[in-house]
Design an enzyme around this catalytic site. Sequence first.
Site, PDB file in Angstrom:
ATOM      1  N   GLU A 162      -4.815   3.340   1.189  1.00 34.20           N
ATOM      2  CA  GLU A 162      -3.836   3.147   2.276  1.00 34.20           C
ATOM      3  C   GLU A 162      -3.477   4.487   2.917  1.00 34.20           C
ATOM      4  O   GLU A 162      -3.282   4.567   4.135  1.00 34.20           O
ATOM      5  CB  GLU A 162      -2.595   2.421   1.736  1.00 34.20           C
ATOM      6  CG  GLU A 162      -2.927   0.992   1.320  1.00 34.20           C
ATOM      7  CD  GLU A 162      -1.705   0.120   1.051  1.00 34.20           C
ATOM      8  OE1 GLU A 162      -0.871   0.514   0.238  1.00 34.20           O
ATOM      9  OE2 GLU A 162      -1.591  -0.953   1.659  1.00 34.20           O
ATOM     10  N   ASP A 289       7.142  -0.553 -14.027  1.00 26.53           N
ATOM     11  CA  ASP A 289       6.045   0.314 -14.465  1.00 26.53           C
ATOM     12  C   ASP A 289       6.291   0.922 -15.846  1.00 26.53           C
ATOM     13  O   ASP A 289       5.377   1.494 -16.441  1.00 26.53           O
ATOM     14  CB  ASP A 289       5.847   1.470 -13.462  1.00 26.53           C
ATOM     15  CG  ASP A 289       5.373   0.977 -12.108  1.00 26.53           C
ATOM     16  OD1 ASP A 289       5.160  -0.231 -11.954  1.00 26.53           O
ATOM     17  OD2 ASP A 289       5.213   1.822 -11.196  1.00 26.53           O
ATOM     18  N   GLN A 306       5.178  -6.113  -6.882  1.00 29.80           N
ATOM     19  CA  GLN A 306       5.555  -7.530  -6.949  1.00 29.80           C
ATOM     20  C   GLN A 306       5.934  -7.923  -8.376  1.00 29.80           C
ATOM     21  O   GLN A 306       6.877  -8.705  -8.585  1.00 29.80           O
ATOM     22  CB  GLN A 306       4.472  -8.450  -6.384  1.00 29.80           C
ATOM     23  CG  GLN A 306       3.148  -8.400  -7.094  1.00 29.80           C
ATOM     24  CD  GLN A 306       2.153  -9.416  -6.525  1.00 29.80           C
ATOM     25  OE1 GLN A 306       2.461 -10.596  -6.396  1.00 29.80           O
ATOM     26  NE2 GLN A 306       0.968  -8.963  -6.182  1.00 29.80           N
TER      27      GLN A 306
HETATM   28  P1  NAD Z   1      -4.660   3.076  -9.422  1.00 27.63           P
HETATM   29  O1  NAD Z   1      -4.655   3.280 -10.894  1.00 27.63           O
HETATM   30  O2  NAD Z   1      -4.560   1.698  -8.925  1.00 27.63           O
HETATM   31  O3  NAD Z   1      -5.995   3.723  -8.791  1.00 27.63           O
HETATM   32  C1  NAD Z   1      -6.405   5.012  -9.139  1.00 27.63           C
HETATM   33  C2  NAD Z   1      -7.880   5.202  -8.817  1.00 27.63           C
HETATM   34  O4  NAD Z   1      -8.207   6.561  -9.118  1.00 27.63           O
HETATM   35  C3  NAD Z   1      -8.805   4.327  -9.630  1.00 27.63           C
HETATM   36  O5  NAD Z   1      -9.684   3.643  -8.776  1.00 27.63           O
HETATM   37  C4  NAD Z   1      -9.531   5.321 -10.522  1.00 27.63           C
HETATM   38  O6  NAD Z   1     -10.882   4.957 -10.799  1.00 27.63           O
HETATM   39  C5  NAD Z   1      -9.479   6.600  -9.726  1.00 27.63           C
HETATM   40  N1  NAD Z   1      -9.625   7.795 -10.557  1.00 27.63           N
HETATM   41  C6  NAD Z   1      -9.055   8.011 -11.767  1.00 27.63           C
HETATM   42  N2  NAD Z   1      -9.477   9.201 -12.270  1.00 27.63           N
HETATM   43  C7  NAD Z   1     -10.285   9.761 -11.351  1.00 27.63           C
HETATM   44  C8  NAD Z   1     -11.016  10.989 -11.282  1.00 27.63           C
HETATM   45  N3  NAD Z   1     -10.981  11.882 -12.281  1.00 27.63           N
HETATM   46  N4  NAD Z   1     -11.735  11.258 -10.169  1.00 27.63           N
HETATM   47  C9  NAD Z   1     -11.775  10.389  -9.140  1.00 27.63           C
HETATM   48  N5  NAD Z   1     -11.123   9.203  -9.179  1.00 27.63           N
HETATM   49  C10 NAD Z   1     -10.377   8.875 -10.246  1.00 27.63           C
HETATM   50  O7  NAD Z   1      -3.482   4.023  -8.875  1.00 27.63           O
HETATM   51  P2  NAD Z   1      -2.616   3.921  -7.523  1.00 27.63           P
HETATM   52  O8  NAD Z   1      -3.449   3.568  -6.362  1.00 27.63           O
HETATM   53  O9  NAD Z   1      -1.821   5.175  -7.481  1.00 27.63           O
HETATM   54  O10 NAD Z   1      -1.649   2.748  -7.794  1.00 27.63           O
HETATM   55  C11 NAD Z   1      -0.724   2.793  -8.893  1.00 27.63           C
HETATM   56  C12 NAD Z   1      -0.038   1.451  -9.017  1.00 27.63           C
HETATM   57  O11 NAD Z   1       0.828   1.245  -7.891  1.00 27.63           O
HETATM   58  C13 NAD Z   1      -1.048   0.328  -9.010  1.00 27.63           C
HETATM   59  O12 NAD Z   1      -0.670  -0.620  -9.942  1.00 27.63           O
HETATM   60  C14 NAD Z   1      -0.969  -0.225  -7.617  1.00 27.63           C
HETATM   61  O13 NAD Z   1      -1.255  -1.592  -7.564  1.00 27.63           O
HETATM   62  C15 NAD Z   1       0.480   0.063  -7.228  1.00 27.63           C
HETATM   63  N6  NAD Z   1       0.554   0.230  -5.762  1.00 27.63           N
HETATM   64  C16 NAD Z   1       0.830  -0.856  -5.011  1.00 27.63           C
HETATM   65  C17 NAD Z   1       0.832  -0.746  -3.633  1.00 27.63           C
HETATM   66  C18 NAD Z   1       1.091  -1.973  -2.825  1.00 27.63           C
HETATM   67  O14 NAD Z   1       1.619  -2.947  -3.350  1.00 27.63           O
HETATM   68  N7  NAD Z   1       0.720  -1.957  -1.543  1.00 27.63           N
HETATM   69  C19 NAD Z   1       0.579   0.465  -3.001  1.00 27.63           C
HETATM   70  C20 NAD Z   1       0.321   1.563  -3.793  1.00 27.63           C
HETATM   71  C21 NAD Z   1       0.298   1.423  -5.182  1.00 27.63           C
END
Ligand code: NAD
Length: 392
Positions: A162, A289, A306
């Site tokens: 995003e 969380d 959610q």
């Molecule tokens: P996430 O854990 O969902 O995604 C992190 C990504 O980073 C993964 O795809 C992972 O493979 C990658 N990654 C990890 N280590 C890495 C490395 N060394 N090198 C490259 N890539 C690597 O984390 P997020 O996006 O920060 O989200 C955190 C939580 O917050 C999630 O549960 C998400 O659903 C929630 N969130 C929700 C919304 C929404 O509702 N719109 C928006 C943002 C976040």
Amino acid sequence: MKKIVILGAGYAGMICAVNLQKRHMPFTLINKHSYHYFTTILHEPAGGRNDFDDYSVDITYLLDSPTSTFSKEEVVEIRPHDNKVVSKSGEILYDLLVVALGNAPEYFGIAGLAENSLLLRSLESAKTIRKHIEDQIKLYKEDHNPAHLKIVVGGAGLTGIELCGELSEWIPQLRSNYHILEEVDIINLEAAPMILPMLDAALQEQARDVLTKKGVQLRTSEKIVRVNPGEVELASGEKVEASTIIWTGGVRANPLVAAAGFTCDPRGRAKVNEYFQAEGFDNVFVLGDSACLLGADGKPYPPTAQLAQQMGEHCAKNITGLVLSDHPLKPFVFHYMGTLASLGSEVGVGNVKGIKTRGVPANLLKEASKAKYLFNLGGFRLLADKRGQFTR
Ligand code: NAD
């Protein structure tokens, strides 16, 4: 009357608080800021969209009943054996405690990552990112160092994707404002072979297409193994120079949870039962969380807004029943509504109640979900006051 204390005014804690308030249940909410911010949409102002004021609300605006007390303090310790919380300004005793202290970044032990990257996790961090990127453009005007025109986003989960969508719209405006002819590289580095792992392959492909057309470089199967000042090292040995490095690679629980001695999972989340009670502490409810709650498949639910909101509302109902009429607690059932990812201000991708959506409709559904949250939190008054969120 039992003394109810809620720690944290994120999605879980704030929704719990407003639902207790609706039921005229007295409680004290403790939070380190005087405002609640909308964490899951911070990519919008971080990426140049709208005013920061549209993404937070004063807690006292939401808690305006004589039965609600807000205390702006930073919690430093939870002592569940003593029914006590310690803040920077003293000790608070409780009968029932709701722990909703949110998350902390997960760095996976990657050397240099914490020191050399920015995070998108709070209103302040969103402001830092926006200012940092604009500063790099200004610096490029002075020294023509190409590293100022490179932005690396580590992680292609919802946060990373995003944010890239926003940046792809804001950067062209910035280039035009500062008369920069050269391209600015937006490079997303993801360790897994796919982006947005929570969506199915067709939706992932659609998101990839949209972002690629908007100029984002999506590099999957590229694991970040080390970060130096202004440089990311990949498992392949390649080094990517960039003056802006933003880490969105995952989260773990707030460290206060494990420090309190609760039984935790490897991500530091307190293991809770279907009533959110921490193991061995019937009067401590851990939400959002900070909690490790198992789904029907025996796996912990991923930490989403959610889930946090539904936990907050359910917890408020359970606590009210328990305190007012000694009702037995009701088990929580999670209703998964779907996942929507914005890809800039106009289009998105995702699924809602099992139905796939993309393009403008997905974006409209995302906007509707933002409005629904504002309404649930503060009714039409809050929705009207935060309408700036919907201007672009
Ligand atoms: P996430 O854990 O969902 O995604 C992190 C990504 O980073 C993964 O795809 C992972 O493979 C990658 N990654 C990890 N280590 C890495 C490395 N060394 N090198 C490259 N890539 C690597 O984390 P997020 O996006 O920060 O989200 C955190 C939580 O917050 C999630 O549960 C998400 O659903 C929630 N969130 C929700 C919304 C929404 O509702 N719109 C928006 C943002 C976040």
